[in-house]
Scaffold this motif. Structure first.
Motif, PDB file in Angstrom:
ATOM      1  N   ALA A   1       2.006  13.490  -6.972  1.00 21.51           N
ATOM      2  CA  ALA A   1       3.298  13.438  -6.273  1.00 21.51           C
ATOM      3  C   ALA A   1       3.683  12.025  -5.836  1.00 21.51           C
ATOM      4  O   ALA A   1       2.996  11.387  -5.039  1.00 21.51           O
ATOM      5  N   CYS A   2       4.778  11.557  -6.387  1.00 23.36           N
ATOM      6  CA  CYS A   2       5.452  10.367  -5.881  1.00 23.36           C
ATOM      7  C   CYS A   2       6.881  10.427  -6.395  1.00 23.36           C
ATOM      8  O   CYS A   2       7.227  11.322  -7.166  1.00 23.36           O
ATOM      9  N   CYS A   3       7.721   9.487  -5.982  1.00 26.28           N
ATOM     10  CA  CYS A   3       9.132   9.577  -6.363  1.00 26.28           C
ATOM     11  C   CYS A   3       9.347   9.205  -7.829  1.00 26.28           C
ATOM     12  O   CYS A   3      10.390   9.516  -8.391  1.00 26.28           O
TER      13      CYS A   3
ATOM     14  N   ASP B   1       3.266   3.570 -13.868  1.00 31.73           N
ATOM     15  CA  ASP B   1       2.009   2.839 -13.675  1.00 31.73           C
ATOM     16  C   ASP B   1       2.049   2.144 -12.309  1.00 31.73           C
ATOM     17  O   ASP B   1       2.858   1.239 -12.093  1.00 31.73           O
ATOM     18  N   CYS B   2       1.175   2.549 -11.398  1.00 24.62           N
ATOM     19  CA  CYS B   2       1.233   2.016 -10.024  1.00 24.62           C
ATOM     20  C   CYS B   2       1.092   0.495  -9.990  1.00 24.62           C
ATOM     21  O   CYS B   2       1.685  -0.171  -9.140  1.00 24.62           O
ATOM     22  N   SER B   3       0.315  -0.062 -10.899  1.00 24.93           N
ATOM     23  CA  SER B   3       0.128  -1.512 -10.844  1.00 24.93           C
ATOM     24  C   SER B   3       1.393  -2.252 -11.278  1.00 24.93           C
ATOM     25  O   SER B   3       1.542  -3.440 -11.016  1.00 24.93           O
TER      26      SER B   3
ATOM     27  N   SER C   1       0.829  -1.188   0.000  1.00 25.58           N
ATOM     28  CA  SER C   1       0.000   0.000   0.000  1.00 25.58           C
ATOM     29  C   SER C   1       0.876   1.255   0.000  1.00 25.58           C
ATOM     30  O   SER C   1       1.390   1.673   1.038  1.00 25.58           O
ATOM     31  N   CYS C   2       1.029   1.814  -1.159  1.00 22.56           N
ATOM     32  CA  CYS C   2       1.978   2.920  -1.344  1.00 22.56           C
ATOM     33  C   CYS C   2       1.588   4.132  -0.509  1.00 22.56           C
ATOM     34  O   CYS C   2       0.423   4.517  -0.445  1.00 22.56           O
ATOM     35  N   SER C   3       2.583   4.734   0.115  1.00 26.50           N
ATOM     36  CA  SER C   3       2.304   5.861   1.007  1.00 26.50           C
ATOM     37  C   SER C   3       2.566   7.229   0.377  1.00 26.50           C
ATOM     38  O   SER C   3       2.421   8.247   1.036  1.00 26.50           O
TER      39      SER C   3
HETATM   40  S1  SF4 Z   1       4.248   4.781  -9.070  1.00 25.52           S
HETATM   41 FE1  SF4 Z   1       2.452   4.520  -7.783  1.00 25.52          FE
HETATM   42  S2  SF4 Z   1       2.970   2.794  -6.435  1.00 25.52           S
HETATM   43 FE2  SF4 Z   1       4.915   3.572  -7.321  1.00 25.52          FE
HETATM   44  S3  SF4 Z   1       5.675   5.067  -5.842  1.00 25.52           S
HETATM   45 FE3  SF4 Z   1       4.463   6.207  -7.337  1.00 25.52          FE
HETATM   46  S4  SF4 Z   1       2.397   6.318  -6.427  1.00 25.52           S
HETATM   47 FE4  SF4 Z   1       3.514   4.711  -5.361  1.00 25.52          FE
END
Ligand code: SF4
Ligand code: SF4
Length: 365
Positions: free
Chosen positions: A293-295, A300-302, A261-263
């Motif tokens: 926003a994510c790193c 694609d989150c999946s 579960s990505c934070s």
């Molecule tokens: S791509 Fe999706 S699952 Fe991966 S870090 Fe970013 S938000 Fe999280």
């Protein structure tokens, strides 16, 4: 970074149905020592910054040139960057990841970030040397042997040039990205890196949104990557920074979001705690957008198995791994490895757990 989830199950059950208290898990002095070593870094709070929209090469499957962040105009004003870093520090950020496109093209801005925020990492393709006065970790991306880099990244003699720039540099960690097609090539790459005293870690190609090209992994290629990394850890213990739990987490048939579960804000509706509150991903024009926003935005989150994502997503799940000594040791190895890869001066210890431990609630693959 190490922003912990709420304690939902600090005391858990092992497979033998015994309940373990956290204090019982720490009764083992080796586990306790490693725990004390890593917990000193719980103060790390990360955000990431696109330093420029420019790059000196153009790789297939690059997530930077997906989505609209690539159209942000560069802000090259050093004082604007200095003000940003000071403001970031004030709101509690203690660790920066400078990425982009290609940060080595704007060393003067990286220098200012380093002056204001001394802990961090620069993600670079390694073709242009970053001055040694910038004391961040430097992650150099490798996507295969030189023939593959020529085809995918359109750059000649890439590994040779990267090694010439960074051999003997204590800041450098070479990050080999496994795609579906370059798995066997890693042996020649890690051998060359080892011969030059360079450190290597691994990333798993994670498809940008909408990408369905031939770099994307399949179940078979994930399993083969898994077997290969385990082999490399045995063959090159001095060069390779990785752990058995890292192998499971990043080559699992489920991606990191499904498993843990990505934070990051993009997948985390909570604006009040942890990364959902503190993390920002700044574009080259110094704007940011919580919704994306994510790193690794536009991944694609999946399909996300990215090493940078794991550094926050897996490390944040302390409590669900504090279920029994084996699972906790596996998690400690993961965090110890992540700190060695991302923090200058942090030395990785010997892995405590060499078994493939399943992520809580899932099978081992
Ligand atoms: S791509 Fe999706 S699952 Fe991966 S870090 Fe970013 S938000 Fe999280
Ligand atoms: S070097 Fe990095 S930023 Fe530049 S095109 Fe390749 S993946 Fe993208």
């Amino acid at each position: 970074m190490i922003v912990q989830e709420k304690n939902q199950d600090a005391v858990g059950k092992s497979e033998s149905k015994k309940f373990w208290k956290f204090s019982d898990i720490l009764a083992d002095p080796i586990v306790k020592e490693r725990w004390e070593k890593i917990r000193k870094y719980f103060f790390l709070r990360e955000s990431t910054y696109d330093m420029t929209r420019k790059c000196n090469i153009r790789c297939k499957g690059c997530y930077y040139y997906e989505g609209d962040k690539q159209y942000a105009q560069d802000n090259r004003d050093p004082e604007a960057w200095r003000r940003l870093m000071r403001a970031e520090n004030k709101r509690g950020i203690t660790y920066v990841v400078l990425a982009g496109a290609e940060p080595s093209l704007v060393p003067e801005l990286c220098e200012i970030c380093y002056q204001e925020m001394p802990l961090g990492t620069i993600a670079t393709n390694g073709l242009k040397y970053i001055p040694e006065s910038i004391g961040y970790r430097i992650h150099i991306s490798v996507w295969g042997n030189d023939e593959t880099s020529r085809l995918i990244r359109k750059a000649k003699n890439m590994l040779h040039r990267q090694v010439e720039n960074y051999k003997g540099d204590p800041r450098a960690v070479f990050v080999y990205t496994f795609t579906r097609n370059n798995i066997d090539e890693v042996y020649e790459v890690v051998k060359i890196l080892g011969e030059h005293g360079c450190k290597a870690t691994f990333n798993i190609f994670s498809a940008p949104v909408g990408y369905d090209g031939d770099l994307k992994h399949t179940t078979d290629s994930l399993l083969y990557t898994r077997k290969t990394i385990i082999d490399l850890m045995k063959k090159y213990p001095e060069s390779v920074l990785f752990s058995s739990y890292g192998v499971v987490a990043h080559t699992h048939k489920y991606g990191l979001h499904d498993l843990y579960s990505c934070s990051y804000p993009r997948m985390n509706p909570s604006k009040d705690i942890g990364l959902g509150r503190s993390f920002r991903q700044y574009r080259a024009d110094l704007t940011w957008n919580r919704d994306t926003a994510c790193c690794v935005p536009d991944t694609d989150c999946s399909d996300c198995r990215h090493y940078a994502a794991g550094s926050a997503v897996v490390t944040a799940r302390l409590f669900r791994h504090a279920s029994d000594p084996l699972t906790f040791s596996a998690w400690l190895d993961y965090v110890d490895t992540y700190l060695a890869v991302w923090v200058m001066g942090y030395e990785k210890g010997k892995n405590l757990c060499n078994e493939l431990v399943a992520p809580p609630g899932y099978g081992v693959f």
